[in-house]
Design a protein around this motif. Structure first.
Motif, PDB file in Angstrom:
ATOM      1  N   LYS A  58      22.963 -23.235  -0.637  1.00 55.39           N
ATOM      2  CA  LYS A  58      21.658 -23.390   0.214  1.00 55.39           C
ATOM      3  C   LYS A  58      21.877 -22.230   1.301  1.00 55.39           C
ATOM      4  CE  LYS A  58      21.485 -28.238   0.614  1.00 55.39           C
ATOM      5  NZ  LYS A  58      21.518 -29.585   1.418  1.00 55.39           N
ATOM      6  N   ARG A  59      22.928 -22.009   1.984  1.00 56.56           N
ATOM      7  CA  ARG A  59      23.061 -20.962   2.801  1.00 56.56           C
ATOM      8  C   ARG A  59      22.893 -19.686   2.294  1.00 56.56           C
ATOM      9  NH1 ARG A  59      28.241 -22.787   4.894  1.00 56.56           N
ATOM     10  NH2 ARG A  59      29.099 -21.076   3.639  1.00 56.56           N
ATOM     11  N   GLU A  62      19.332 -19.085   1.777  1.00 53.62           N
ATOM     12  CA  GLU A  62      18.754 -18.716   2.981  1.00 53.62           C
ATOM     13  C   GLU A  62      19.114 -17.374   3.600  1.00 53.62           C
ATOM     14  OE1 GLU A  62      16.057 -19.262   6.443  1.00 53.62           O
ATOM     15  OE2 GLU A  62      16.285 -20.127   4.396  1.00 53.62           O
ATOM     16  N   THR A  91      19.777 -29.284  -3.484  1.00 49.06           N
ATOM     17  CA  THR A  91      19.620 -27.683  -3.211  1.00 49.06           C
ATOM     18  C   THR A  91      18.453 -27.526  -2.019  1.00 49.06           C
ATOM     19  OG1 THR A  91      17.980 -27.271  -4.841  1.00 49.06           O
ATOM     20  CG2 THR A  91      20.298 -27.128  -5.478  1.00 49.06           C
ATOM     21  N   GLY A  92      18.094 -28.611  -1.391  1.00 50.73           N
ATOM     22  CA  GLY A  92      16.955 -28.479  -0.403  1.00 50.73           C
ATOM     23  C   GLY A  92      15.616 -27.749  -1.120  1.00 50.73           C
ATOM     24  N   ASN A  93      15.250 -26.609  -0.430  1.00 52.50           N
ATOM     25  CA  ASN A  93      14.017 -25.992  -0.975  1.00 52.50           C
ATOM     26  C   ASN A  93      14.382 -24.824  -1.752  1.00 52.50           C
ATOM     27  OD1 ASN A  93      12.065 -27.622   0.576  1.00 52.50           O
ATOM     28  ND2 ASN A  93      12.268 -26.169   2.338  1.00 52.50           N
ATOM     29  N   VAL A  94      15.610 -24.787  -2.248  1.00 57.62           N
ATOM     30  CA  VAL A  94      15.901 -23.680  -3.140  1.00 57.62           C
ATOM     31  C   VAL A  94      15.715 -24.217  -4.464  1.00 57.62           C
ATOM     32  CG1 VAL A  94      17.783 -22.276  -4.076  1.00 57.62           C
ATOM     33  CG2 VAL A  94      18.001 -22.941  -1.847  1.00 57.62           C
ATOM     34  N   THR A  96      15.122 -24.447  -8.430  1.00 58.31           N
ATOM     35  CA  THR A  96      16.176 -24.713  -9.485  1.00 58.31           C
ATOM     36  C   THR A  96      15.622 -24.390 -10.864  1.00 58.31           C
ATOM     37  OG1 THR A  96      16.038 -27.102  -9.772  1.00 58.31           O
ATOM     38  CG2 THR A  96      17.911 -26.136  -8.333  1.00 58.31           C
ATOM     39  N   SER A 121       9.198 -24.048  -2.052  1.00 66.70           N
ATOM     40  CA  SER A 121       8.869 -25.481  -2.405  1.00 66.70           C
ATOM     41  C   SER A 121       7.549 -25.847  -3.359  1.00 66.70           C
ATOM     42  CB  SER A 121       8.731 -26.490  -1.199  1.00 66.70           C
ATOM     43  OG  SER A 121       7.727 -25.827  -0.513  1.00 66.70           O
ATOM     44  N   THR A 126      12.443 -29.262  -7.474  1.00 68.91           N
ATOM     45  CA  THR A 126      13.786 -28.537  -6.866  1.00 68.91           C
ATOM     46  C   THR A 126      14.419 -30.076  -7.158  1.00 68.91           C
ATOM     47  OG1 THR A 126      13.150 -29.042  -4.813  1.00 68.91           O
ATOM     48  CG2 THR A 126      12.985 -26.995  -5.687  1.00 68.91           C
TER      49      THR A 126
END
Length: 127
Positions: A58-59, A62, A91-94, A96, A121, A126
């Motif tokens: 995730k980092r 970002e 993966t949050g808003n990442v 896939t 999103s 995701t």
């Protein structure tokens, strides 16, 4: 590795925390060096993604976004996806994708729409 202007980073084996941080640093530097508008992180070879690895992915996404690159994570194995959901990791808003081809297609579609305000999103499902 690169395909066109897209950086493709494959993780072939489980990395310890120090190696993950080094991977993160190297990949972010490569984005600037190659002026890549898109990054694909292929995790198909991993049979485990722990909470630190999920947070690092995730980092990376970002930081890549802040450097002007869109990131897609590809190849999450079914067992890994199941475990991640069970443990409340994601993966949050990442975005896939199932595989590399789908990830490249997602980036190409998003690249054609650059300049719009479509958030990541809205690209599709995701985890």
């Amino acid at each position: 590795m690169r395909q066109g202007s897209t950086l493709i980073a494959s993780i072939h084996t489980a990395l310890d925390d120090t190696e993950l941080v080094r991977f993160e640093h190297d990949l972010i530097e490569q984005i600037g060096e190659h002026r890549s508008p898109g990054v694909i992180i292929d995790v198909a070879a991993l049979d485990v993604i722990d909470s630190f690895a999920a947070l690092t992915l995730k980092r990376i996404a970002e930081m890549a976004r802040l450097r002007g690159a869109l990131t897609v994570i590809v190849g999450i194995q079914p067992e890994v996806a199941f475990t991640m959901v069970q443990l409340g990791m994601g993966t949050g808003n990442v975005p896939t994708a199932l595989d590399l081809d789908e990830g490249l297609s997602m980036l190409a579609d998003q690249g054609r729409g650059r300049g719009t305000s479509t958030p990541p999103s809205a690209w599709g499902p995701t985890t």
